[in-house]
Design a protein around this motif. Structure first.
Motif, short mmCIF file in Angstrom:
data_model
loop_
_atom_site.label_atom_id
_atom_site.label_comp_id
_atom_site.label_asym_id
_atom_site.label_seq_id
_atom_site.Cartn_x
_atom_site.Cartn_y
_atom_site.Cartn_z
N THR A 241 0.84 -1.21 0.00
CA THR A 241 0.00 0.00 0.00
C THR A 241 0.87 1.25 0.00
O THR A 241 0.58 2.23 -0.71
CB THR A 241 -0.92 0.00 1.23
N MET A 242 1.95 1.26 0.80
CA MET A 242 2.84 2.41 0.85
C MET A 242 3.53 2.62 -0.49
O MET A 242 3.70 3.77 -0.95
CB MET A 242 3.88 2.22 1.96
N PHE A 243 3.92 1.53 -1.17
CA PHE A 243 4.56 1.65 -2.48
C PHE A 243 3.60 2.31 -3.47
O PHE A 243 3.99 3.21 -4.22
CB PHE A 243 4.98 0.26 -2.99
N PHE A 244 2.34 1.89 -3.48
CA PHE A 244 1.35 2.49 -4.36
C PHE A 244 1.10 3.95 -3.99
O PHE A 244 0.98 4.82 -4.87
CB PHE A 244 0.03 1.70 -4.30
N TYR A 245 1.02 4.24 -2.70
CA TYR A 245 0.76 5.60 -2.25
C TYR A 245 1.87 6.54 -2.72
O TYR A 245 1.62 7.66 -3.18
CB TYR A 245 0.65 5.63 -0.73
N GLN A 246 3.12 6.06 -2.59
CA GLN A 246 4.25 6.90 -2.97
C GLN A 246 4.37 7.08 -4.47
O GLN A 246 4.68 8.18 -4.95
CB GLN A 246 5.54 6.30 -2.40
N THR A 247 4.14 6.00 -5.24
CA THR A 247 4.37 6.06 -6.68
C THR A 247 3.15 6.54 -7.48
O THR A 247 3.31 7.23 -8.50
CB THR A 247 4.79 4.68 -7.22
N LYS A 248 1.96 6.20 -7.04
CA LYS A 248 0.76 6.53 -7.81
C LYS A 248 0.02 7.77 -7.30
O LYS A 248 -0.53 8.54 -8.09
CB LYS A 248 -0.22 5.34 -7.81
N ILE A 249 0.00 7.97 -5.98
CA ILE A 249 -0.69 9.14 -5.41
C ILE A 249 0.25 10.34 -5.33
O ILE A 249 -0.10 11.45 -5.75
CB ILE A 249 -1.25 8.82 -4.00
N LEU A 250 1.46 10.12 -4.81
CA LEU A 250 2.43 11.21 -4.67
C LEU A 250 3.34 11.36 -5.88
O LEU A 250 4.07 12.34 -5.98
CB LEU A 250 3.29 10.98 -3.41
N VAL A 315 7.61 20.35 5.06
CA VAL A 315 8.51 19.27 4.66
C VAL A 315 7.94 18.60 3.41
O VAL A 315 6.82 18.08 3.44
CB VAL A 315 8.68 18.23 5.79
N ALA A 316 8.69 18.62 2.33
CA ALA A 316 8.22 18.04 1.07
C ALA A 316 8.08 16.52 1.19
O ALA A 316 8.84 15.88 1.93
CB ALA A 316 9.18 18.38 -0.06
N ASP A 317 7.09 15.97 0.49
CA ASP A 317 6.88 14.51 0.51
C ASP A 317 8.14 13.77 0.09
O ASP A 317 8.49 12.73 0.66
CB ASP A 317 5.72 14.13 -0.41
N SER A 318 8.82 14.28 -0.92
CA SER A 318 10.02 13.62 -1.44
C SER A 318 11.13 13.58 -0.38
O SER A 318 11.87 12.60 -0.29
CB SER A 318 10.53 14.34 -2.69
N VAL A 319 11.21 14.62 0.43
CA VAL A 319 12.24 14.67 1.49
C VAL A 319 11.95 13.61 2.54
O VAL A 319 12.85 12.90 3.00
CB VAL A 319 12.30 16.07 2.13
N TYR A 320 10.67 13.49 2.93
CA TYR A 320 10.30 12.49 3.92
C TYR A 320 10.57 11.08 3.40
O TYR A 320 11.15 10.25 4.11
CB TYR A 320 8.82 12.62 4.30
N PHE A 323 14.40 10.27 3.38
CA PHE A 323 15.17 10.12 4.61
C PHE A 323 14.50 9.25 5.69
O PHE A 323 15.16 8.83 6.63
CB PHE A 323 15.48 11.50 5.22
N VAL A 324 13.22 8.98 5.57
CA VAL A 324 12.54 8.24 6.63
C VAL A 324 12.01 6.89 6.16
O VAL A 324 12.20 5.86 6.84
CB VAL A 324 11.38 9.08 7.24
N SER A 325 11.37 6.84 5.00
CA SER A 325 10.71 5.61 4.54
C SER A 325 11.68 4.45 4.40
O SER A 325 11.38 3.33 4.82
CB SER A 325 10.00 5.87 3.20
#
Length: 427
Positions: A241-250, A315-320, A323-325
């Protein structure tokens, strides 16, 4: 130079290269994730189902471990990985089905699991020759694996963006083939490992099964393994779900995801260095509990990320993600290093392959169960390809599940407490 020193160097070379290649497996798997989502159009639940089902061969590690202790297989199994990934590379150029791809991923992980059993057994056996309590060799192979992960994920993101996801399958297949050629050139006897006899005096598979059964009945071992397995299995992870959220939503770029995973692998490498230099004498129970608590903090952080809290703070989504994911993904594996050292200390000579294979199998099964529970949780909170409104609620459930095992950390054997109990019994 003594022959023993030469054997030690060969062991480090063999294990260093072997664990580097296993760490490099993130390279084709990143490509496989994008191939499944972009080419085969699978949804988040199917992606996570395939990711976890491909790890099923890892569950059979105790079988390979018993055979390793009794027969001592050596050298051929990187070939299965090589053939599998090369087959995927060439099949992916035509119309490959999800079923065919899943089959080859299973075969690849079968080869990887047998290689890992052999490598883990050598780590445990070689550790008996020197200071078994130092944790030096486990730290060394941990760092080799981390370096492989760093390079694999860094190059993976670049290769997918520059060439294609299929290119990652071909490159790793050739690397696994090189590992096979290197391994068969090293004679087993040149490693100067101790003869691998069963503690009960027998050398056959039956006696090793009996020895493993007896070792697993020791409370300090069985309870520790039970906690490690349950602390993972009880947590419904939402990686697909996180992979889809990052690649398809964000719309996070593939190269950025690759670099994010590199950050996670760098954290693993630093953890290996820090552990080896400053923490190897610290109680494994304390370290493992601290890591479990840190995982809970990071999952809560993911919850805030999905709710847009960090975005509102500038904080930009890409930055999070960068460095965190990636760090959160690897944090689940941080516990393995102190736990492996603990099992190496507790394991009787002659059962190294069997016990370490059982441990890794239990952990692999726990991750599979965790992934399947994540699919159920995603369905329960009604997360779909287009609707991620329930994602934050799912992460809240995951965070609670991470905290629960902290109540039972007394199951993890503490050597200091064990020594005190023994001294009291003597008195």
């Amino acid at each position: 130079m003594s022959s023993d020193g030469g054997g030690s160097r060969r062991i480090r070379w063999l294990l260093g290269f072997g664990f580097f290649v296993q760490g490099f497996r993130g390279f084709p798997w990143l490509g496989a994730n994008f191939f499944l989502t972009d080419e085969l159009r699978v949804n988040p639940s199917v992606l996570q189902l395939l990711q976890n089902s491909a790890n099923l061969p890892m569950v059979a590690k105790p079988i390979y471990g018993v055979v390793s202790d009794a027969v001592y297989f050596f050298g051929q199994h990187p070939l299965l990985q090589a053939v599998s990934w090369l087959a995927i590379a060439f099949l992916a150029r035509s119309n490959v089905s999800i079923l065919a791809l899943s089959l080859y991923l299973l075969l690849s992980n079968l080869g990887a699991s047998v290689v890992e059993v052999a490598n883990d057994a050598i780590v445990a056996e070689a550790g008996k020759q020197k200071s078994a309590s130092s944790g030096e060799l486990p730290s060394f192979v941990w760092m080799a694996s981390s370096l492989g992960g760093i390079l694999g994920n860094l190059l993976g993101g670049i290769a997918i963006k520059t060439f294609s996801s299929q290119s990652t399958f071909l490159v790793f297949g050739l690397l696994a083939l090189l590992q096979f050629l290197v391994t068969i050139t090293i004679r087993e006897k040149s490693l100067n490992l101790p003869e691998n006899h069963s503690p009960s005096g027998g050398g056959g598979i039956k006696s090793h099964v009996s020895d493993l059964s007896r070792v697993l009945r020791k409370p300090e071992i069985s309870y520790s393994i039970a906690w490690m397995a349950l602390s993972t299995a009880l947590v419904p992870v939402l990686t697909g779900t996180m992979f889809f959220y990052q690649t398809k939503i964000l719309n996070i770029d593939a190269s950025l995801l690759g670099i994010s995973k590199v950050v996670g692998q760098v954290a693993m490498l630093l953890w290996g260095v820090v552990y080896n230099r400053w923490l190897k004498t610290t109680s494994p129970r304390k370290l493992i509990a601290a890591i479990q608590g840190t995982i809970a903090v990071f999952v809560v952080s993911d919850l805030l990320f999905v709710r847009g809290v960090y975005r509102d703070l500038g904080v930009a989504d890409s930055v999070y993600v960068l460095f965190v994911s990636g760090i959160l993904e690897t944090l689940f594996y941080f516990k393995n290093l102190p736990f492996t050292v603990l099992m190496t200390r507790l394991c009787p000579r002659g059962c190294e392959g069997s016990l370490m294979a059982f441990v890794m199998s239990a952990i692999a099964l726990a991750f599979i169960v965790s992934g399947y529970l994540g699919i159920v949780l995603a369905s329960f909170v009604e997360v779909t390809v287009d609707d991620h409104s329930g994602f934050a609620g799912g992460l809240a459930v995951e965070a609670v599940c991470v905290v629960v095992p902290l109540v039972f950390t007394s199951w993890i054997y503490d050597e200091k407490e064990g020594a005190e109990e023994k001294s009291k019994k003597k008195e």
